[in-house]
Design an enzyme around this catalytic site. Structure first.
Site, PDB file in Angstrom:
ATOM      1  N   CYS A  32      -1.441   8.265   7.445  1.00 24.24           N
ATOM      2  CA  CYS A  32      -2.841   7.910   7.006  1.00 24.24           C
ATOM      3  C   CYS A  32      -3.503   8.113   8.039  1.00 24.24           C
ATOM      4  CB  CYS A  32      -1.874   6.927   5.895  1.00 24.24           C
ATOM      5  SG  CYS A  32      -1.516   7.337   4.854  1.00 24.24           S
ATOM      6  N   CYS A  34       7.681   4.093   6.120  1.00 22.68           N
ATOM      7  CA  CYS A  34       6.518   4.128   4.946  1.00 22.68           C
ATOM      8  C   CYS A  34       8.061   3.716   3.645  1.00 22.68           C
ATOM      9  CB  CYS A  34       5.592   4.472   4.262  1.00 22.68           C
ATOM     10  SG  CYS A  34       6.486   6.393   3.996  1.00 22.68           S
ATOM     11  N   CYS A  79       1.060  -1.304   0.318  1.00 19.20           N
ATOM     12  CA  CYS A  79      -0.121  -0.019   0.032  1.00 19.20           C
ATOM     13  C   CYS A  79       0.933   1.270   0.174  1.00 19.20           C
ATOM     14  CB  CYS A  79      -1.052  -0.116   1.278  1.00 19.20           C
ATOM     15  SG  CYS A  79      -2.072   1.562   1.269  1.00 19.20           S
ATOM     16  N   CYS A  80       1.805   0.941   0.440  1.00 18.05           N
ATOM     17  CA  CYS A  80       2.961   2.723   1.477  1.00 18.05           C
ATOM     18  C   CYS A  80       3.458   2.495  -0.204  1.00 18.05           C
ATOM     19  CB  CYS A  80       3.185   2.167   2.067  1.00 18.05           C
ATOM     20  SG  CYS A  80       2.934   2.759   3.576  1.00 18.05           S
ATOM     21  N   CYS A  82      -3.882   4.164   9.437  1.00 22.60           N
ATOM     22  CA  CYS A  82      -1.961   3.675  10.205  1.00 22.60           C
ATOM     23  C   CYS A  82      -1.793   4.327  11.519  1.00 22.60           C
ATOM     24  CB  CYS A  82      -1.377   3.408   9.087  1.00 22.60           C
ATOM     25  SG  CYS A  82      -1.960   2.005   7.634  1.00 22.60           S
TER      26      CYS A  82
HETATM   27 FE1  SF4 Z   1      -1.125   3.249   2.702  1.00 23.56          FE
HETATM   28 FE2  SF4 Z   1      -1.000   3.074   5.467  1.00 23.56          FE
HETATM   29 FE3  SF4 Z   1       0.938   2.953   3.871  1.00 23.56          FE
HETATM   30 FE4  SF4 Z   1      -1.142   5.415   3.821  1.00 23.56          FE
HETATM   31  S1  SF4 Z   1       0.536   5.001   5.098  1.00 23.56           S
HETATM   32  S2  SF4 Z   1       0.553   4.051   1.813  1.00 23.56           S
HETATM   33  S3  SF4 Z   1      -2.557   3.354   4.392  1.00 23.56           S
HETATM   34  S4  SF4 Z   1       0.352   1.264   4.522  1.00 23.56           S
END
Ligand code: SF4
Length: 239
Positions: free
Chosen positions: A209, A235, A126-127, A212
């Site tokens: 985010c 991240c 996701c990151c 998280c």
């Molecule tokens: Fe995704 Fe969490 Fe990374 Fe944001 S901090 S990009 S929601 S995994």
């Protein structure tokens, strides 16, 4: 330093790396404003500041020596409304040029492709999709970028150079407040009236985010509210 100052643009990666390593030695003890002035004079419009909009400290420092400096913000689609509000306030009241980067896919498109709540199942992916790739694209037109990393934030940041080489992106990476402590930041914020994300008054000590990030209890590490309980601490933007 004006935005129309010398625009080098043609330096090779080898030249940039040599510049970074020399400046890292020469500017290790320099105050943040001096580091940023060097960056503005050396890179002109090919220099930018990145900000998570947790605060506007580095953007404020940079704008004092480079009015109109580009401030790059990554809108992952998962931010708290307070973070977007901070970005908008910075754009409205500070002499900076806020640039918002977005991932290739909206959250809905990502959910359709990878399933919902990817941040729970594979936060690294996701990151990578929502932060690392958009920043790689967004930094393409720059030779140097500044961040708000500080050595006292976490063990993984303890050796952050004031000026270093970012081999992953082939750019000079500048951490003008690397040597500052939280007390130094607090003093600068109070003295200069720097904009802060209002979540910092609501139990958050590091703001990322929303899915998280959680509030931090007294005595906990400042970044312990990020990806809490997962073992993940960064991240991927700074590793
Ligand atoms: Fe995704 Fe969490 Fe990374 Fe944001 S901090 S990009 S929601 S995994």
């Amino acid at each position: 330093m004006s935005r129309t100052a010398t625009d080098p643009g043609s330096r090779s990666a080898q030249e940039l790396e040599a510049l970074a390593l020399r400046a890292g030695r020469e500017l290790e003890e320099a105050p943040p404003q001096e580091v940023l002035r060097w960056a503005a004079e050396t890179f002109g419009s090919r220099f930018c500041v990145t900000s998570s909009m947790e605060d506007a400290v580095v953007a404020h420092l940079a704008s004092s020596v480079f009015p109109g400096v580009d401030v790059v913000f990554l809108d992952t689609g998962y931010h708290f409304p307070e973070t977007i509000g901070t970005r908008d306030a910075v754009a409205a009241v500070m002499n900076v040029n806020v640039i918002t980067l977005t991932p290739r896919h909206t959250v809905a498109e990502q959910d359709a492709e990878y399933g919902p709540r990817l941040y729970d199942r594979d936060p690294d992916l996701c990151c990578s999709l929502r932060k690392v790739e958009p920043l790689r694209r967004g930094l393409a037109g720059y030779d140097a970028w500044a961040t708000g990393l500080r050595r006292d934030e976490s063990p993984s940041r303890a050796n952050t150079p004031v000026v270093g080489w970012d081999p992953k992106r082939g750019k000079v990476k500048i951490a003008p407040i690397a040597r500052w402590t939280q007390d130094d930041v607090d003093a600068y914020v109070a003295e200069q009236g720097v904009l802060l994300n209002p979540l910092l008054w609501d139990g958050y000590t590091s703001v990322g985010c929303a899915p998280c990030t959680r509030r931090v209890a007294a005595g906990e590490d400042a970044r312990s509210g990020r990806w809490a309980g997962t073992g993940k601490t960064e991240c991927g933007l700074h590793t």
